[in-house]
Structure formats: C-alpha cells, structure tokens
Design a protein around this motif. Structure first.
Motif, PDB file in Angstrom:
ATOM      1  N   SER A   5      -0.252  80.821 -26.362  1.00 46.16           N
ATOM      2  CA  SER A   5      -1.524  80.115 -26.592  1.00 46.16           C
ATOM      3  C   SER A   5      -2.024  79.465 -25.299  1.00 46.16           C
ATOM      4  O   SER A   5      -3.233  79.447 -25.037  1.00 46.16           O
ATOM      5  N   CYS A   8      -3.523  82.227 -23.207  1.00 48.82           N
ATOM      6  CA  CYS A   8      -4.839  82.589 -23.766  1.00 48.82           C
ATOM      7  C   CYS A   8      -5.894  81.575 -23.340  1.00 48.82           C
ATOM      8  O   CYS A   8      -7.019  81.948 -22.975  1.00 48.82           O
ATOM      9  N   LEU A  28      -0.238  86.548 -19.366  1.00 45.77           N
ATOM     10  CA  LEU A  28      -0.314  86.613 -20.827  1.00 45.77           C
ATOM     11  C   LEU A  28       0.462  87.826 -21.337  1.00 45.77           C
ATOM     12  O   LEU A  28       1.218  87.737 -22.314  1.00 45.77           O
TER      13      LEU A  28
END
Length: 113
Positions: A5, A8, A28
C-alpha cells in the motif's frame, strides 16, 4: 501487506514522466513478488510481471539501472514459470537475462575505453 500500500501511494506521487516513476513501479513489483513468495497467490506475480514490464517501457535504454529492471522481470518470470500453466515465460526470462548481460557488458566496454 503495508509495504504494497505504501508503494502504491508512492506511485501516485511519481506519475508517468516523473524521473522516479520506473523505480517506483519496480519497487511495487518487488513487493508483490515478495508477497507471492510468501502466499503463492498467482495474481501477485502476474501483477508484478506487468509492473516490471511497464517499468522497463518507461526506462531509458541508456539508464545505468536498466539492467536491474530487466533482472527483476526475469526473476518474476522464473517464479511464474514454476507454475505448470506458465511454461511460455521461461523463454522470455532467458531472453531478458541475455539482454541484461549484453547491456552490462556494453557498459563495461564503454567504461574501459
């Protein structure tokens, strides 16, 4: 995974055209590969491979770090190759490793002269 997360979120701060966009995509993808290694969720490795490909597309060929992105994609493809239905990924992984080696050797030759 919290790391995914955060990566992101970092990606939203480094849109296409940002000098760190390809690095952020690569990071990522690596986080997704790590989760795949732990949980064996095929969607994670498929997304990681897709992100690695996007990272390579957004990396300049003269970038000194390009070989790392190629290497990371080849590792993702090798992981995917371990899945019985994904045998076609082995050839791509081999081609990417060869390309990475050629880029690396070219840089060494350039630095030596």
């Amino acid at each position: 995974m919290r790391a995914i997360s955060l990566h992101c979120e970092a990606l939203t701060l480094c849109p296409l055209g940002d000098p760190f966009h390809d690095y952020t995509l690569n990071n990522l993808a690596l986080a997704l590969q790590t989760r795949y290694d732990k949980l064996d969720n095929i969607e994670d490795i498929n997304e990681a491979i897709s992100l690695h490909r996007e990272s390579i597309r957004s990396t300049r060929l003269d970038d000194l770090e390009c070989h790392k992105n190629l290497h990371n994609l080849s590792l993702g493809l090798c992981s995917c190759f371990a899945q019985p239905q994904k045998n076609e990924d082995a050839g791509e992984a081999i081609r990417l490793c060869h390309r990475k080696l050629c880029l690396h050797c070219t840089r060494i030759d350039t630095l030596a002269t």
